[in-house]
Design an enzyme around this catalytic site. Structure first.
Site, short mmCIF file in Angstrom:
data_model
loop_
_atom_site.label_atom_id
_atom_site.label_comp_id
_atom_site.label_asym_id
_atom_site.label_seq_id
_atom_site.Cartn_x
_atom_site.Cartn_y
_atom_site.Cartn_z
N HIS A 125 74.38 65.49 62.21
CA HIS A 125 72.93 65.41 61.98
C HIS A 125 72.13 65.29 63.26
CE1 HIS A 125 73.85 63.89 57.61
NE2 HIS A 125 74.02 65.19 57.75
N CYS A 136 59.04 76.87 69.55
CA CYS A 136 59.89 77.84 70.27
C CYS A 136 61.33 77.34 70.42
CB CYS A 136 59.30 78.18 71.63
SG CYS A 136 59.39 76.82 72.83
C1 BJW Z 1 78.88 49.54 55.45
C2 BJW Z 1 78.57 48.42 56.14
C3 BJW Z 1 79.55 47.96 56.99
C4 BJW Z 1 76.79 48.90 54.88
N1 BJW Z 1 80.69 48.62 57.04
N2 BJW Z 1 79.97 50.25 55.47
C5 BJW Z 1 74.44 69.83 47.31
C6 BJW Z 1 74.13 69.08 46.21
C7 BJW Z 1 72.92 68.39 46.14
C8 BJW Z 1 72.00 68.45 47.18
C9 BJW Z 1 72.31 69.21 48.28
C10 BJW Z 1 73.52 69.90 48.34
N3 BJW Z 1 73.55 70.54 49.53
C11 BJW Z 1 72.43 70.28 50.23
C12 BJW Z 1 71.64 69.48 49.47
C13 BJW Z 1 70.30 68.96 49.87
C14 BJW Z 1 70.36 67.77 50.82
C15 BJW Z 1 71.05 66.60 50.12
O1 BJW Z 1 72.16 66.23 50.40
N4 BJW Z 1 70.36 65.94 49.21
C16 BJW Z 1 70.93 64.78 48.51
C17 BJW Z 1 70.12 63.54 48.85
C18 BJW Z 1 71.01 65.07 47.05
N5 BJW Z 1 71.06 68.10 52.05
C19 BJW Z 1 70.45 68.74 53.03
O2 BJW Z 1 69.29 69.09 52.94
C20 BJW Z 1 71.23 69.03 54.30
N6 BJW Z 1 71.03 70.39 54.67
C21 BJW Z 1 71.69 71.40 54.10
O3 BJW Z 1 72.56 71.23 53.28
O4 BJW Z 1 71.27 72.66 54.52
C22 BJW Z 1 71.60 73.78 53.71
C23 BJW Z 1 70.69 73.72 52.51
C24 BJW Z 1 69.32 73.59 52.70
C25 BJW Z 1 68.48 73.52 51.57
C26 BJW Z 1 69.01 73.55 50.29
C27 BJW Z 1 70.39 73.66 50.12
C28 BJW Z 1 71.23 73.75 51.25
C29 BJW Z 1 70.70 68.20 55.46
C30 BJW Z 1 70.92 66.74 55.32
C31 BJW Z 1 70.31 66.01 56.52
C32 BJW Z 1 70.35 64.50 56.37
N7 BJW Z 1 69.56 63.93 57.39
C33 BJW Z 1 69.51 62.49 57.54
C34 BJW Z 1 68.49 62.14 58.65
C35 BJW Z 1 69.08 62.43 60.02
C36 BJW Z 1 68.16 62.06 61.12
C37 BJW Z 1 67.86 60.58 61.17
O5 BJW Z 1 68.75 59.73 61.35
O6 BJW Z 1 66.67 60.26 61.02
O7 BJW Z 1 70.79 61.97 57.85
S1 BJW Z 1 69.11 61.66 56.00
C38 BJW Z 1 70.21 60.30 56.25
O8 BJW Z 1 71.30 60.31 55.28
C39 BJW Z 1 70.85 60.52 57.61
C40 BJW Z 1 72.25 60.07 57.36
O9 BJW Z 1 73.11 60.61 58.35
C41 BJW Z 1 72.52 60.57 55.97
C42 BJW Z 1 73.67 59.91 55.29
O10 BJW Z 1 73.44 58.57 55.10
P1 BJW Z 1 74.64 57.52 55.27
O11 BJW Z 1 75.16 57.58 56.64
O12 BJW Z 1 75.62 57.70 54.18
O13 BJW Z 1 73.85 56.14 55.16
P2 BJW Z 1 73.42 55.32 53.85
O14 BJW Z 1 72.35 54.39 54.28
O15 BJW Z 1 73.14 56.21 52.73
O16 BJW Z 1 74.71 54.50 53.45
C43 BJW Z 1 75.25 53.49 54.27
C44 BJW Z 1 76.54 53.04 53.65
O17 BJW Z 1 77.12 52.09 54.52
C45 BJW Z 1 76.40 52.36 52.29
O18 BJW Z 1 77.34 52.91 51.38
C46 BJW Z 1 76.72 50.88 52.57
O19 BJW Z 1 77.39 50.24 51.50
C47 BJW Z 1 77.64 51.03 53.75
N8 BJW Z 1 77.72 49.87 54.63
N9 BJW Z 1 77.27 48.03 55.76
C48 BJW Z 1 80.88 49.74 56.31
N10 BJW Z 1 79.33 46.84 57.68
ZN ZN Z 2 57.55 75.50 72.43
#
Ligand code: BJW
Ligand code: ZN
Length: 257
Positions: A125, A136
């Site tokens: 990401h 651009c």
């Molecule tokens: C602990 C702990 C400890 C706490 N020890 N654990 C297929 C099906 C459905 C939807 C889609 C699909 N394909 C694509 C989509 C759309 C979308 C999507 O996924 N939507 C869902 C929400 C349904 N995906 C996209 O748009 C992606 N692009 C894509 O697929 O392009 C092609 C496409 C485009 C359009 C349509 C279709 C296809 C892009 C996704 C980009 C995500 N970006 C972010 C922001 C990044 C920049 C930033 O940081 O600001 O990435 S969003 C955010 O979520 C960030 C994270 O990397 C990501 C994942 O979150 P993560 O890491 O899992 O964090 P949390 O907070 O959710 O969970 C933390 C966990 O830790 C918890 O479980 C806690 O219990 C645990 N924890 N303490 C261990 N001590």
């Molecule tokens: Zn530019």
């Protein structure tokens, strides 16, 4: 006595030829970085991170999104990797020394894995230290004065707004990295998943792909997720506790252990 699940995880990793690690925000939680889906604190408590991390949020209020990223970027300066990051780096060093294959895919935009000593790290990401033009696409070296600015700077070449080089909802992941992740998911023997809610695609799909291809999936998370439900080994707990335990059970020394 070592917990039988820890031993099972250590055995799976010890006998694997190819290991893929997938991390999410939870691996950095014990460093003091808030995860995505837990309540934001302070000034940001009233905003939903999903709305800020999107092209729609950016279009609606680029200044707000810019200040959020600058606050998060600034917040990283005072925090350090935690024992979970160090244990993953120690695991990689031991596996690579044996001539076995190891790669770590992270969804995080921080650099704690690299700071802790991990080498084959792939950012799915993007990362918070890189900026580029929203028009651009040229990369932009952030200046000190940009960090406290109310609005994003403008591109010196085309005048469009500068944005963080991260992947927002609806945007494509870096094609080379995501291709590598699909391939590695299909061929790894063990996938170790740490600290992700398994809600954001395509990363959430990788453990399913690995499992279907016959790999052992190990999930580390204090709370059950869709990934812990398909994992053969679910280690319920914090990564800073569980990952060092697994690595220690493999006879590998970790920094601080
Ligand atoms: C602990 C702990 C400890 C706490 N020890 N654990 C297929 C099906 C459905 C939807 C889609 C699909 N394909 C694509 C989509 C759309 C979308 C999507 O996924 N939507 C869902 C929400 C349904 N995906 C996209 O748009 C992606 N692009 C894509 O697929 O392009 C092609 C496409 C485009 C359009 C349509 C279709 C296809 C892009 C996704 C980009 C995500 N970006 C972010 C922001 C990044 C920049 C930033 O940081 O600001 O990435 S969003 C955010 O979520 C960030 C994270 O990397 C990501 C994942 O979150 P993560 O890491 O899992 O964090 P949390 O907070 O959710 O969970 C933390 C966990 O830790 C918890 O479980 C806690 O219990 C645990 N924890 N303490 C261990 N001590
Ligand atoms: Zn530019």
């Amino acid at each position: 006595m070592v917990d039988p699940l820890i031993e099972q995880a250590a055995r799976a990793l010890s006998s694997a030829q190819t290991i893929l690690v997938l991390t999410g925000a939870g691996v950095s939680a014990e460093s003091g970085v808030p995860t995505f889906r837990e309540a934001q604190t302070g000034l940001w408590a009233r905003y939903q991170p999903e709305k800020l991390a999107s092209p729609e949020g950016w279009a609606a209020d680029p200044g707000l999104v810019w200040r959020w990223y600058m606050a998060r970027f600034g917040g990283l300066e005072t925090v350090r990797p935690n024992p979970g990051h160090y244990a993953l780096a120690a695991l990689e060093a031991a596996i690579s020394e044996d001539g076995r294959e190891f790669v770590l895919f992270t969804q995080n935009v921080d650099h704690f894995h690299e700071v802790a000593g991990s080498r084959r790290v792939r950012h799915l990401h993007g990362n918070l230290a890189s900026y580029r033009c929203s028009g651009c696409d040229r990369s932009y070296p952030l200046r000190p004065e940009d960090r406290g600015a109310e609005q994003p700077p403008s591109c010196p070449s085309c005048g469009c707004l500068i944005r963080p080089d991260v992947v927002w909802f609806g945007e494509m992941l870096p094609p080379g990295v995501v291709e590598e992740a699909w391939t590695a998911s299909r061929r790894c023997d063990v996938m170790l998943v740490v600290g992700t809610s398994g809600q954001v695609y395509p990363a959430a799909q990788f453990p399913h792909v690995a499992r279907d291809a016959g790999a052992t999936v190990i999930d580390v998370n204090p709370d059950p997720t869709p990934i812990s439900r398909i994992a053969q080994i679910y280690l319920q707990g914090a990564s800073g506790v569980m990952v060092p335990r697994v690595v220690a059970a493999m006879g590998i020394e970790t920094e601080g252990s």
